[in-house]
Design a protein around this motif. Sequence first.
Motif: not given
Length: 325
Positions: A155-157, A162-163, A171-176, A209-211
């Motif tokens: 559950a890190a995300a 934002p920011g 920096e984080s393509p494909l979420g996790g 958050i866009g991920l």
Amino acid sequence: MLDAALVGMGRWGQTLVNSVQGREGSGIRFVAGSTRTPDKARAWAAEKGLDLLPDLEAVLADPRVKAVVLATPHQQHAEQVIAAARAGKHVFVEKPFTLSKASAEAAVAACREAGVVMALGHNRRFLPAITEMKRLLAEGALGTLLHVEGQISGAAADGWRPGMWRSDPHESPLGGMGAMGIHMIDAMINLAGPIERVSVISQAQVLTIGLDDTTAMLCRFRTGPTGLFATLASAPRVWRLALFGSQGRVEQRDMETLAFHPREGQGWERRFEPTDIERAELEAFAAAAAGGPAYPLPVEEAIHGVSVFETMIHANASGGPVLVP
């Protein structure tokens, strides 16, 4: 003793230092460091005996520093590894190594040219259960390896806002994948060898958050086995890795529990003692820098892991299977 500097003093950088600083026998000690927000780290750095320097350039110019540990945003890694190598410093870099195969190759080439050790922070390679899985494979206990399944989630995300650099999709393509999933990709490569082609579905179902929060992959390994993989960025914590062979299967149910089930006969389940895998990886880095055993993650596999990640991004965008370069 390898005198090192930490670049990036966020939560994970501090975890790395805390695993070895002041402990006998580690072979490494941190003497300096730098970070983007020094005021947040000033008290901790003083407590750990690290001189707080203004930037990477100052770190590389410090004659005390023989090695650099990078716990920085993903897209900075390649440039920082190259700069450290050209300054004659050994380099330990957190995963993901880089976000493109070309930049990973450039970073490795710089380290080879400079004659310095480069180590990549895939700490799961130091789990005793992984070592046992490799032994079972090598001894033929599974017969022909047919299939690999892995999942790493958490559950890190939920704490990313934002920011923050981790909430940036560049920096984080494909979420996790960058924070978690790349660890499982490395474990699968470590056990089953290079991955040949991938198909990917990655999507956001709960994050706003866009991920992406859900990333799943179907793959084929170069030697023939198939593989399934998933990483969830907003879910209960899971580490599960299973190998299925013609004569048996072995499953890592968490990082310490391993179960073996042969096709015939009695199986077993073992619970390994918890291992400080951050300390283990830094000790291995220090030993390699001192001329001892090579760091147990060949740079060719480090590059391949990046290539798989990069190909997963393309496969998700294309909607079809993509060959891994």
